[in-house]
Design a protein around this motif. Structure first.
Motif, PDB file in Angstrom:
ATOM      1  N   VAL A  71       0.880  -1.484  -0.067  1.00 44.54           N
ATOM      2  CA  VAL A  71      -0.115  -0.463   0.124  1.00 44.54           C
ATOM      3  C   VAL A  71       0.446   1.153  -0.085  1.00 44.54           C
ATOM      4  CG1 VAL A  71      -1.724   0.759   1.281  1.00 44.54           C
ATOM      5  CG2 VAL A  71      -1.764  -1.162   1.275  1.00 44.54           C
ATOM      6  N   LYS A  72       0.834   2.126  -0.979  1.00 45.44           N
ATOM      7  CA  LYS A  72       1.443   3.427  -1.170  1.00 45.44           C
ATOM      8  C   LYS A  72       0.454   4.561  -1.195  1.00 45.44           C
ATOM      9  CE  LYS A  72       6.140   1.527  -2.307  1.00 45.44           C
ATOM     10  NZ  LYS A  72       7.040   1.601  -2.990  1.00 45.44           N
ATOM     11  N   SER A  73       1.178   5.720  -1.203  1.00 46.59           N
ATOM     12  CA  SER A  73       0.372   7.093  -1.089  1.00 46.59           C
ATOM     13  C   SER A  73       0.433   7.503  -2.588  1.00 46.59           C
ATOM     14  CB  SER A  73       0.853   7.990  -0.771  1.00 46.59           C
ATOM     15  OG  SER A  73       2.402   8.383  -1.321  1.00 46.59           O
ATOM     16  N   TRP A  74      -0.663   8.657  -3.518  1.00 47.15           N
ATOM     17  CA  TRP A  74      -0.167   8.855  -4.402  1.00 47.15           C
ATOM     18  C   TRP A  74       1.232   9.314  -5.088  1.00 47.15           C
ATOM     19  CZ3 TRP A  74      -3.725   7.021  -8.211  1.00 47.15           C
ATOM     20  CH2 TRP A  74      -5.023   6.964  -7.761  1.00 47.15           C
ATOM     21  N   ALA A  75       1.526   9.952  -4.141  1.00 52.23           N
ATOM     22  CA  ALA A  75       3.487  10.498  -3.726  1.00 52.23           C
ATOM     23  C   ALA A  75       3.952   9.684  -4.367  1.00 52.23           C
ATOM     24  CB  ALA A  75       3.460  11.791  -3.199  1.00 52.23           C
ATOM     25  N   ASP A  76       3.674   8.120  -3.758  1.00 51.65           N
ATOM     26  CA  ASP A  76       4.787   7.081  -3.736  1.00 51.65           C
ATOM     27  C   ASP A  76       4.753   7.039  -5.847  1.00 51.65           C
ATOM     28  OD1 ASP A  76       6.042   7.170  -1.397  1.00 51.65           O
ATOM     29  OD2 ASP A  76       4.449   6.446  -0.631  1.00 51.65           O
TER      30      ASP A  76
END
Length: 187
Positions: free
Chosen positions: A115-120
């Motif tokens: 699971v990651k962020s949009w920025a990642d």
């Protein structure tokens, strides 16, 4: 259809949409679930043909890499977390569920993996496209929309879906990060 308070959402979590968009999706779930024999495939962060986040980020990476363009960096939200869903993988999951006559009901269907962020994700796209991932500047959702004129639809912090039920039906979704690398090569 969820408010994003749980880190991972499963098919049995009560519906708790944050926006009108989420309410319409929840209403669709409720309407379909009223049929005795039904399938609902829930996804999030969908990437396929047409306009999408990955294509937009690749285009912005190209602009940042262009010395003639004045764009030097891009701010991307880093406090919304989830996994990408590639349409070709979702289509394979749908055909699997139909072809194996899996039990009727709702199935979560997103890419597997971290699971990651949009920025990642933006940073990974920038890096793969032009080696300029350091030009992605993470920002909170509140700061990103601080100067927005008019209302902004709320977004859940956590959008990751639990894939256990789909896996129990015999289908394993590919790791979205591996799929992202392959997808970028096709652009």
């Amino acid at each position: 259809v969820f408010d994003g308070t749980a880190e991972v959402h499963d098919e049995d979590e009560p519906l708790s949409p944050l926006s009108v968009y989420g309410q319409t999706k929840a209403a669709g779930d409720i309407a379909v679930a009223g049929c005795p024999r039904h399938y609902i495939m829930r996804s999030s962060w969908v990437i396929g043909e047409g306009r999408n986040f990955v294509k937009t980020m690749k285009g912005l990476s190209e602009r940042v890499a262009d010395p003639e363009d004045k764009l030097t960096q891009v701010t991307v939200v880093d406090d919304q977390l989830g996994r990408l869903t590639f349409t070709r993988d979702m289509a394979e999951a749908i055909f699997h569920v139909l072809g194996t006559h899996a039990p009727y009901g709702t199935y979560d269907c997103t890419g597997s993996g971290t699971v990651k962020s949009w920025a990642d994700i933006a940073r990974a796209v920038f890096e793969a496209a032009n080696g300029n991932g350091d030009r992605v500047v993470p920002v909170s959702t509140a700061d990103y929309y601080a100067s927005a004129e008019g209302p902004v639809a709320p977004r859940p912090v956590h959008s990751a879906l639990d894939l256990s039920k789909l896996e129990a039906a015999g289908f394993h979704m590919p790791d979205w990060e591996e799929e992202l690398g392959e997808y970028i090569k096709t652009l």
